[in-house]
Enzyme design. Structure first.
Site, mmCIF file in Angstrom:
data_model
loop_
_atom_site.group_PDB
_atom_site.id
_atom_site.type_symbol
_atom_site.label_atom_id
_atom_site.label_comp_id
_atom_site.label_asym_id
_atom_site.label_seq_id
_atom_site.Cartn_x
_atom_site.Cartn_y
_atom_site.Cartn_z
ATOM 1 N N HIS A 21 -9.792 1.087 4.775
ATOM 2 C CA HIS A 21 -8.385 1.444 5.444
ATOM 3 C C HIS A 21 -8.555 2.369 6.617
ATOM 4 C CE1 HIS A 21 -4.179 2.595 6.394
ATOM 5 N NE2 HIS A 21 -3.817 1.322 5.721
ATOM 6 N N LYS B 126 -0.044 4.299 -0.549
ATOM 7 C CA LYS B 126 -0.657 5.449 0.279
ATOM 8 C C LYS B 126 -0.382 6.493 -1.032
ATOM 9 C CE LYS B 126 -0.148 3.349 4.687
ATOM 10 N NZ LYS B 126 -0.127 3.311 6.281
ATOM 11 N N GLU C 169 -5.434 -4.671 10.656
ATOM 12 C CA GLU C 169 -4.316 -3.985 10.865
ATOM 13 C C GLU C 169 -4.729 -3.003 12.204
ATOM 14 O OE1 GLU C 169 -2.205 -2.385 6.861
ATOM 15 O OE2 GLU C 169 -3.926 -1.169 7.369
ATOM 16 N N SER D 235 3.419 -1.863 10.534
ATOM 17 C CA SER D 235 4.841 -1.943 10.895
ATOM 18 C C SER D 235 5.394 -3.423 10.385
ATOM 19 C CB SER D 235 5.174 -1.648 12.261
ATOM 20 O OG SER D 235 4.765 -0.413 12.526
ATOM 21 N N ASN E 25 0.845 -1.319 0.043
ATOM 22 C CA ASN E 25 -0.067 -0.011 -0.084
ATOM 23 C C ASN E 25 0.949 1.224 -0.024
ATOM 24 O OD1 ASN E 25 -1.711 1.917 0.450
ATOM 25 N ND2 ASN E 25 -2.500 1.409 2.567
ATOM 26 N N GLY F 164 2.563 2.371 10.894
ATOM 27 C CA GLY F 164 3.569 3.618 10.794
ATOM 28 C C GLY F 164 4.286 3.823 12.049
ATOM 29 N N GLU G 144 -6.867 4.623 7.553
ATOM 30 C CA GLU G 144 -6.819 6.144 7.307
ATOM 31 C C GLU G 144 -7.916 6.902 6.569
ATOM 32 O OE1 GLU G 144 -2.801 5.468 5.358
ATOM 33 O OE2 GLU G 144 -2.221 5.025 7.248
HETATM 34 P P1 13P Z 1 3.046 0.631 7.777
HETATM 35 O O1 13P Z 1 3.528 -0.821 7.124
HETATM 36 O O2 13P Z 1 3.823 1.921 7.275
HETATM 37 O O3 13P Z 1 2.944 0.394 9.213
HETATM 38 O O4 13P Z 1 1.472 0.726 7.295
HETATM 39 C C1 13P Z 1 0.729 -0.167 7.243
HETATM 40 C C2 13P Z 1 -0.657 0.110 6.452
HETATM 41 O O5 13P Z 1 -1.211 0.826 6.754
HETATM 42 C C3 13P Z 1 -0.722 -0.840 5.335
HETATM 43 O O6 13P Z 1 -1.976 -0.551 4.563
#
Ligand code: 13P
Length: 238
Positions: free
Chosen positions: A93, A15, A163, A203, A13, A169, A95
């Site tokens: 997601h 983003k 997740e 992560s 992903n 992150g 976010e």
């Molecule tokens: P990270 O791997 O940067 O923690 O992000 C995970 C994520 O949101 C994947 O969709």
């Protein structure tokens, strides 16, 4: 899709990251392994720039409209993604839930539209740190699953991604036992989820991906930051 041919599924992903030069260099170095399914999800405008082979390397979108067509400026429909050979789409997601008010109901509708257009929704669920500390993770996940995953979902047309929001992150991850327990809980919410592919995200890096992937109830990973470093991603998917 028949996922049985793959040992694991890895979804990158990106983003809101990437540009054309980045993509050129990335795909010169990317080494998808034959026994794993690798999906790269860039911002939509770059979907056409990615290489796919329809066997073990695919492209995915990060979101889709709840609408199919009409006066909805800025939206992209599931049919449009299908028309462009997109086989996967992340939905729900955290976010998007957090910054764009995406509800379970919207995730459910999006998933239905995707499935009807032969695209696999990767439905994301996960608890906040506050919910984890209140020990209500399972209740939160149960509600998200019940409300976000449509009745037409099955193990061939839908993927679930767990997740934990506090792990995204941050460099923090649950213990391997905790991941196993949560994935096993999800699998047993209903008989129909028994055979679902359930990915872990939050992560994931080259240094922890092998351990996470060895967990019995983990079928692969959804990777954010580490998927932007192609050498690191190569190690994760190898
Ligand atoms: P990270 O791997 O940067 O923690 O992000 C995970 C994520 O949101 C994947 O969709």
């Amino acid at each position: 899709m028949n996922f049985d041919n793959f040992s694991s599924i890895f979804i990158a992903n990106w983003k809101l990251n990437g540009d054309i030069q980045f993509i050129k260099e990335y795909y010169q170095k990317l080494i998808p392994s034959n026994n794993n399914c690798v999906v790269v999800c860039p911002p939509n405008i770059f979907l056409h720039q990615l290489k796919t082979n329809n066997s073990n390397l695919f492209s995915g979108a990060q979101d889709v409209s709840i609408y199919n067509e009409g006066a909805y400026t800025g939206e992209i429909s599931a049919a449009m993604l299908n028309d462009n050979n997109i086989k996967f789409c992340i939905v729900g997601h955290s976010e998007r839930r957090q910054h764009f008010n995406e509800s379970n109901k919207a995730v459910n509708l999006k998933s239905i539209n995707l499935i009807k257009n032969k695209i696999i929704p990767v439905v994301c669920i996960g608890e906040t740190l506050e919910e984890k500390e209140k020990k209500i993770t399972k209740d939160v996940l149960l509600k998200q699953i019940n409300e976000s995953i449509p009745a037409i979902s099955n193990n061939q047309n839908t993927i679930i991604a767990y997740e934990p929001i506090w792990a995204i992150g941050t460099g923090l991850t649950p213990t391997l036992d905790d991941i196993d327990e949560v994935h096993s809980y999800i699998r047993n919410i209903d008989k129909k989820f028994n055979k679902f592919k359930i990915l872990y995200g939050g992560s994931v890096k080259s240094s922890n991906s092998a351990d996470i992937n060895q967990i019995k109830n983990v079928d692969g990973c959804l990777i954010g930051g580490a998927s932007l470093k192609v050498n690191e991603f190569n190690t994760i998917i190898s």
